[in-house]
Structure formats: C-alpha cells, structure tokens
Design an enzyme around this catalytic site. Structure first.
Site, mmCIF file in Angstrom:
data_model
loop_
_atom_site.group_PDB
_atom_site.id
_atom_site.type_symbol
_atom_site.label_atom_id
_atom_site.label_comp_id
_atom_site.label_asym_id
_atom_site.label_seq_id
_atom_site.Cartn_x
_atom_site.Cartn_y
_atom_site.Cartn_z
ATOM 1 N N ASN A 7 0.874 -1.171 0.000
ATOM 2 C CA ASN A 7 0.000 0.000 0.000
ATOM 3 C C ASN A 7 0.910 1.220 0.000
ATOM 4 O OD1 ASN A 7 -1.735 2.093 0.491
ATOM 5 N ND2 ASN A 7 -2.362 1.398 2.531
ATOM 6 N N LYS A 9 0.092 4.239 -0.194
ATOM 7 C CA LYS A 9 -0.541 5.426 0.412
ATOM 8 C C LYS A 9 -0.315 6.631 -0.512
ATOM 9 C CE LYS A 9 -0.154 3.162 4.829
ATOM 10 N NZ LYS A 9 -0.066 3.233 6.273
ATOM 11 N N HIS A 86 -9.504 1.231 4.646
ATOM 12 C CA HIS A 86 -8.223 1.355 5.342
ATOM 13 C C HIS A 86 -8.406 2.277 6.550
ATOM 14 C CE1 HIS A 86 -4.115 2.489 6.284
ATOM 15 N NE2 HIS A 86 -3.775 1.345 5.730
ATOM 16 N N GLU A 88 -6.814 4.671 7.628
ATOM 17 C CA GLU A 88 -6.647 6.112 7.374
ATOM 18 C C GLU A 88 -7.895 6.695 6.721
ATOM 19 O OE1 GLU A 88 -2.879 5.511 5.468
ATOM 20 O OE2 GLU A 88 -2.103 4.901 7.423
ATOM 21 N N GLU A 155 -5.588 -4.974 10.271
ATOM 22 C CA GLU A 155 -4.584 -3.941 10.504
ATOM 23 C C GLU A 155 -4.844 -3.281 11.858
ATOM 24 O OE1 GLU A 155 -2.665 -2.787 6.375
ATOM 25 O OE2 GLU A 155 -3.851 -1.194 7.250
ATOM 26 N N GLY A 161 2.580 2.033 10.918
ATOM 27 C CA GLY A 161 3.602 3.077 10.787
ATOM 28 C C GLY A 161 4.332 3.371 12.081
ATOM 29 N N SER A 197 3.370 -2.384 10.202
ATOM 30 C CA SER A 197 4.796 -2.482 10.527
ATOM 31 C C SER A 197 5.421 -3.808 10.094
ATOM 32 C CB SER A 197 5.021 -2.239 12.026
ATOM 33 O OG SER A 197 4.605 -0.932 12.372
#
Ligand code: 13P
Length: 235
Positions: A7, A9, A86, A88, A155, A161, A197
């Site tokens: 991904n 992003k 996702h 985000e 996730e 991250g 991660s």
C-alpha cells in the site's frame, strides 16, 4: 502461496513505480504480489508478475460525484484490487463499516477484489474491545449476500507506521476470529492478510502464523530493496 500486497498510500511517482516494476520482473516467487498505488499512477506501467490495485473507490457507479473514481473506471485502467476501509480512510474520512461495505459491493460488482481492512485503535485495545471491533468490522464491512472474491486485512490501527506489532498470540487470536466469522458468513477460505509495521525481518514469522495468508505492507513496500526481501522471505 502468500499474498504480498503493498500500500503506497500517498507516496511515489510513475518513475518509482516503473523502477519497482523493473525490479519485480526478476523476482522468482510463487507469491501473489499486489501493488496498491495512488489513482494517478494506475496507468503508469503494464503489470508483469504483479497485479495493480487502488487504495479507495467510490460507493457509487457513476454520476454527479465530483472527485470520485468508480470501480468500473478502476477496472478499465487495469486495476484488479482495491483497498477499502483502510484505517486512514476510517480516521480521516469518517468511513464507517456501512460505507466500507457499500464500497466493497460496488467493487465486487465491477469484477475487482476488495481488500477490506478491519482493526482496533489503541483506545479500543486498552479498553478490551479488540475482539468486538474486529468481529463487528468483519460482519458489517464484508458483503455476504453477493458472490465474488474478497480479501480481508487485519490492521491493528495502533501499530500502523509505528514500528510496533502485536504479539504472535494476539495475531493468532485476531486471525482465528476473522476466519471463524467469515466462515459463519459463508465466506470460508477468504484470504486474511496481516498489516502494520511489516518489514523483511518480521514478515516470514508473521506469515507462519495460522490463518495469516499474506501481508499488507505500507512503508516497506515503497522501495525494491525493502519490498523484495519480504516477497522472497516465504515460498
Ligand atoms: P506500515 O507497514 O507502514 O505500518 O503500514 C501498514 C498499512 O497501513 C498498510 O495498509
């Protein structure tokens, strides 16, 4: 065979994708490689040895939805996968399970495979709600009344991250719950990816856990030197 999905992003350029594509041509693997890139980069390369995907899609088929991209448009440019829900998108664009589900439905109807993300925040984890959030995420985001492939990605939002990963026991519990929930919804055998991660030094161990059918990689999918060792770490 494992799924190794990247991904990107809001990162990268066509040049970076071309560099990645050239590097991937030489990788010997039976794994299924997927690169989910920004919309503007979807047409930059002809995928060879990997599949291309988007990171979001409109819940609508067409019409007066300025700025949106439909699943049909993604299909027309050669995308085979779309990440939906996702964390985000859930965090910054207030996407609920209901919205995610409708995006997954339009994606399936257009013949693409949605990669549907679920996972708990740090607050939810600390208040003991991890299992509840995961189960309701799957039940409410994954369409069960329409046929067509889906992929689910676990996730944990607090680990994305952050250089943090859950323990092996925590990943096992989450993936077992997701597999059982999908089975009860008539979707036994749906691939379940882990994301947050993932790096070359933990990918093989994570993918050896029961019900982990692959990984969804953020930061470490941007450069061939980081991504290829993840792909080749498992058969
Ligand atoms: P990182 O691998 O950078 O933690 O990102 C994970 C992710 O959000 C993949 O979708």
């Amino acid at each position: 065979m494992k799924f190794i999905a990247g991904n990107w992003k809001m990162n990268g350029t066509c040049d970076a994708l071309k560099t990645m594509a050239e590097a991937l041509v030489n990788v010997q693997t039976e794994n299924r490689i997927i690169l989910c890139v920004p919309f503007t980069m979807l047409g930059c390369v002809k995928p060879n040895g990997f599949a291309i995907g988007a990171q979001d899609v409109s819940a609508h088929d067409h019409g007066a939805f300025t700025g949106e991209i439909s699943a049909g448009m993604l299909s027309a440019i050669g995308a085979q996968y779309v990440i939906v829900g996702h964390s985000e998108r859930r965090q910054y664009h207030n996407e609920t399970n209901e919205v995610v589900r409708s995006k997954a439905v339009t994606t399936i109807k257009a013949g693409l495979t949605p990669i549907i993300c679920v996972g708990e925040t740090m607050d939810e984890k600390q208040s003991g709600k991890t299992m509840e959030i995961i189960e309701s995420g799957v039940r409410e985001s994954v369409p069960s009344d329409i046929t067509g492939d889906v992929i689910v990605a676990y996730e944990p939002r607090w680990a994305i991250g952050a250089g943090l990963t859950p323990t092996t026991d925590e990943i096992t519990a989450a993936h077992t719950l997701i597999a059982d929930t999908l089975k009860s919804m008539g979707r036994a055998g749906t691939p379940i990816l882990y994301g947050a991660s993932v790096k070359a030094n933990n990918a093989a161990e994570i993918m050896s856990i029961a019900n982990v059918d692959g990984v969804l990689v953020g930061g470490a999918s941007l450069k061939p030197d980081d991504f290829i060792p993840i792909i080749t770490s498992v058969k």
